[in-house]
Design an enzyme around this catalytic site. Structure first.
Site, PDB file in Angstrom:
ATOM      1  N   HIS A  67       0.846  -1.199   0.000  1.00  0.00           N
ATOM      2  CA  HIS A  67       0.000   0.000   0.000  1.00  0.00           C
ATOM      3  C   HIS A  67       0.875   1.240   0.000  1.00  0.00           C
ATOM      4  CE1 HIS A  67      -3.725   2.185   0.380  1.00  0.00           C
ATOM      5  NE2 HIS A  67      -3.239   2.881   1.403  1.00  0.00           N
ATOM      6  N   ARG A  90      -5.169  15.575   6.337  1.00  0.00           N
ATOM      7  CA  ARG A  90      -5.689  15.443   4.973  1.00  0.00           C
ATOM      8  C   ARG A  90      -5.683  16.780   4.232  1.00  0.00           C
ATOM      9  NH1 ARG A  90     -11.702  13.361   3.190  1.00  0.00           N
ATOM     10  NH2 ARG A  90     -12.232  15.369   4.131  1.00  0.00           N
ATOM     11  N   TYR A 129      -5.220   7.510  -7.077  1.00  0.00           N
ATOM     12  CA  TYR A 129      -6.478   8.211  -7.326  1.00  0.00           C
ATOM     13  C   TYR A 129      -6.289   9.623  -7.863  1.00  0.00           C
ATOM     14  CZ  TYR A 129      -5.489   9.870  -2.536  1.00  0.00           C
ATOM     15  OH  TYR A 129      -4.897  10.379  -1.412  1.00  0.00           O
ATOM     16  N   HIS A 211     -11.732   3.712  -3.177  1.00  0.00           N
ATOM     17  CA  HIS A 211     -11.025   4.507  -2.181  1.00  0.00           C
ATOM     18  C   HIS A 211     -11.547   4.218  -0.784  1.00  0.00           C
ATOM     19  CE1 HIS A 211     -10.163   7.927   0.437  1.00  0.00           C
ATOM     20  NE2 HIS A 211      -9.004   7.973  -0.210  1.00  0.00           N
ATOM     21  N   ARG A 214     -17.023   5.886   1.788  1.00  0.00           N
ATOM     22  CA  ARG A 214     -17.526   7.254   1.718  1.00  0.00           C
ATOM     23  C   ARG A 214     -17.298   7.863   0.336  1.00  0.00           C
ATOM     24  NH1 ARG A 214     -12.551   8.069   4.390  1.00  0.00           N
ATOM     25  NH2 ARG A 214     -11.229   9.656   3.411  1.00  0.00           N
ATOM     26  N   HIS A 238      -9.639   1.119   1.196  1.00  0.00           N
ATOM     27  CA  HIS A 238      -9.449   1.631   2.557  1.00  0.00           C
ATOM     28  C   HIS A 238     -10.686   1.250   3.369  1.00  0.00           C
ATOM     29  CE1 HIS A 238      -6.844   5.062   0.765  1.00  0.00           C
ATOM     30  NE2 HIS A 238      -6.034   4.222   1.372  1.00  0.00           N
ATOM     31  N   HIS A 275      -5.906  -1.184   6.271  1.00  0.00           N
ATOM     32  CA  HIS A 275      -6.028  -0.705   7.643  1.00  0.00           C
ATOM     33  C   HIS A 275      -6.953  -1.608   8.463  1.00  0.00           C
ATOM     34  CE1 HIS A 275      -3.781   2.750   6.407  1.00  0.00           C
ATOM     35  NE2 HIS A 275      -4.751   3.209   5.620  1.00  0.00           N
ATOM     36  N   ASP A 326       2.257   3.091   3.031  1.00  0.00           N
ATOM     37  CA  ASP A 326       1.154   4.044   2.942  1.00  0.00           C
ATOM     38  C   ASP A 326       1.633   5.467   2.706  1.00  0.00           C
ATOM     39  OD1 ASP A 326      -1.292   5.285   3.059  1.00  0.00           O
ATOM     40  OD2 ASP A 326      -1.818   4.606   5.063  1.00  0.00           O
TER      41      ASP A 326
END
Length: 453
Positions: A67, A90, A129, A211, A214, A238, A275, A326
Site C-alpha cells: 500500500h 488530509r 487516485y 477509495h 464514503r 481503505h 487498515h 502508505d
C-alpha cells in the site's frame, strides 16, 4: 538466455535460515527486463561457485509494499509539526496533490520507488487516485498520471501493481469538493472505461481500488468489484480507518462499512482491506470468512493516530496479512513487520503474537499475492528472481548466531541495512547503492522542491 548464479551467505527459505545457498537465475537478454526466474536452489554451497555474484548477509525474498501513495512522500517532516487529527493532515495532503503534474509526479515517484528499492522492496502496490488535472479536466491521455507512475517504477527498477482507484464522492453521495475534483471520473462506469485503457505489461499489473465507502456510492460499488472480477485483478479498499467514517456509514446505510462491502460483492480472496482498524466482531468474521486480505500500515496508522487494528483476530479468522508504508512517514518494511507485533504487544500486554517467519511471510509472499504476483516472494525454483540481502555486520545486526538471522532482521534491522536488491535477476541495488539512479537523496530533494516553487 542469460544465466547468473547468486551465492547467498545465508538465505531464508520460508521456514528456516540456510547457510551457503546458490540461486541460479535465468533471464532474457533485455537489460531493462524483469522476467528472470529462479531455475535452481542449491543448499550446502559452503563457498561461492566460480563466477557467482556474492551476497554477504541474509538474503530474503523481495519485500512487497502492498500500500503506497507515492506523492505522500512529499509530506514527510512537514506534517509532523503541530497537533491535529487525520482530517487536519488530509488538508495538508490536498495542497500537495493540487500541485502535481504528470512530469512532476513522475520525478517524485521515480525517486520514491528508488528509495523503496534501497529498502529491499521489489514490488509496490500504488493506490492511485490522482487521475486528472486540477479542476477535474482529463489530460489528453486520460491515464497520464497512472502512466507516469508506471514509468517511474520501471526506471527505479521495481515491479508495480497500479491499483487504479475509484474516488467519486466527498462522502456518501455528496459531490467531490474542490480538492477532490481531480480524483473523480464522475461515475463508476466512467472510471471503468478509463481504467480499461491501462494494460498489464512486463513488470506491471493493473488492479482496482475503491477509495473507501464514503468515496464510492453504495450503488456503484459493484461496478468496481465486477471490473476487477472480470480481469481476475487485485481489488483494494481503505476500510474502517477512522471511527468517523464508521459512524457516517451507519447513519447513511444502517450498517458498518464491512457489511456494506459484503452486501455489494466487494469482499473475497482477491480483495484486500487496507487498515481494517475499527472493526466489530461481525466485521472480522465477514472478512476472514470471505478470505479478504488485510494490509496493515503500522507506521502510518500510528503517525496519523488512527489506532491499532485487530490483526491477530483477523488472521485467526482467515484474513491473510500484508504490509504497506502508505504515507511514507518512513519507507521500511522491516519496521512495518516488527511494528505489527510490537503494537499488538502494547495493546494486549503480551508478547509473541507472530514469529519472525510469519512476519516475513506478510512482508514477502502474502504481500506479493495481494498485489497479483503469486509467483514472487519465495526463494524457490520457478519463482520470480526477486530478492534482497540484509547485512549482518552492522551495529544493529552484529552479534546473534546465523540461525537467528531472521529474528535479527525483523526485530533489529532497518532499511539502512539493505545491501543488495535484485529484481527479475538483475541487480538494482548493489552494495547499498542504486544502480539506476545514482543519487537518490538528490532526486528526492529536487522532486519535492519542485512542488513548492
Amino acid at each position: 538466455m542469460q544465466v547468473t548464479t547468486y551465492w547467498a551467505e545465508h538465505a531464508w527459505l520460508g521456514d528456516r535460515v540456510e547457510p551457503g545457498v546458490a540461486l541460479t537465475v535465468s533471464m532474457s537478454g533485455s537489460a531493462a527486463g524483469t522476467d528472470g526466474r529462479v531455475t535452481a536452489v542449491r543448499t550446502g554451497a559452503d563457498t561461492p561457485p566460480p563466477g557467482a555474484v556474492v551476497l554477504r548477509g541474509l538474503t530474503l525474498p523481495g519485500l512487497a509494499n502492498a500500500h503506497s501513495h507515492a506523492f505522500h512522500r512529499a509530506l514527510r517532516g512537514t506534517v509532523q509539526v503541530g497537533s491535529g487529527t487525520f482530517w487536519t493532515w488530509r488538508e495538508v495532503m490536498y495542497q500537495v496533490a493540487s500541485r502535481l503534474t504528470p512530469d512532476t509526479y513522475f520525478a517524485l515517484a521515480r525517486a520514491v520507488y528508488a528509495e523503496m528499492a534501497l529498502a529491499g522492496i521489489t514490488a509496490v502496490g500504488e493506490f492511485h487516485y490522482l487521475h486528472h488535472a486540477p479542476g477535474g479536466t482529463p489530460y489528453a491521455d486520460p491515464n497520464a498520471m497512472g502512466e507516469a507512475l508506471i514509468a517511474a517504477a520501471g526506471e527505479a527498477g521495481i515491479r508495480i501493481t497500479l491499483l487504479d482507484t475509484a474516488y467519486l464522492s466527498s462522502g456518501f453521495g455528496a459531490a467531490p469538493d474542490r480538492h477532490q475534483l481531480r480524483f473523480s471520473d464522475g461515475t463508476a462506469d466512467a472510471w471503468a472505461e478509463r481504467a480499461a485503457l491501462l494494460k498489464d505489461r512486463e513488470g506491471v499489473r493493473i488492479g482496482a481500488a475503491i477509495h473507501s465507502v464514503r468515496a464510492v456510492p453504495a450503488a456503484q460499488l459493484s461496478t468496481v468489484a465486477q471490473w476487477a472480477a472480470d480481469r481476475q485483478a487485485p481489488l483494494h479498499v481503505h476500510l474502517s480507518e477512522q471511527t468517523a467514517e464508521n459512524d457516517a456509514c451507519l447513519a447513511a446505510h444502517g450498517c458498518t462499512p464491512t457489511r456494506l462491502l459484503a452486501d455489494h460483492g466487494v469482499l473475497g480472496p482477491r480483495t484486500t482491506g487496507v487498515h481494517n482498524t475499527h472493526l466489530t466482531d461481525d466485521d472480522i468474521a465477514l472478512l476472514g470468512g470471505s478470505g479478504t486480505g488485510t494490509c496493515m500500515c503500522p507506521t502510518t496508522e500510528r503517525d496519523l493516530a488512527d489506532g491499532i487494528g485487530p490483526a491477530v483476530a483477523l488472521q485467526r479468522a482467515g484474513s491473510p496479512l500484508s504490509l504497506g508504508s502508505d504515507s511514507h512517514a518512513v519507507i521500511d518494511l522491516l519496521e512495518e513487520a516488527r511494528a505489527m507485533e510490537l503494537d499488538e504487544r502494547l495493546r494486549s500486554r503480551t508478547r509473541g503474537h507472530w514469529t519472525a517467519a510469519a512476519l516475513l511471510r506478510a512482508a514477502t509472499a502474502d504481500g506479493h499475492a495481494a498485489l497479483g504476483w503469486p509467483d514472487a516472494g519465495r526463494l524457490e525454483t520457478g519463482a520470480l528472481a526477486d530478492f534482497t540481502t540484509i547485512a549482518l555486520d552492522t551495529v544493529r545486526t552484529a552479534g546473534p548466531v546465523p540461525r537467528l538471522a531472521a529474528e535479527t532482521a525483523v526485530f533489529a534491522a532497518s532499511a539502512a541495512d539493505v545491501r543488495h536488491t535484485v529484481v527479475g535477476g538483475r541487480h538494482v541495488v548493489r552494495d547499498g547503492s542504486h544502480a539506476l539512479i545514482p543519487d537518490v537523496p538528490r532526486a528526492l530533494t529536487d522532486s519535492i522542491a519542485a512542488l513548492h516553487r
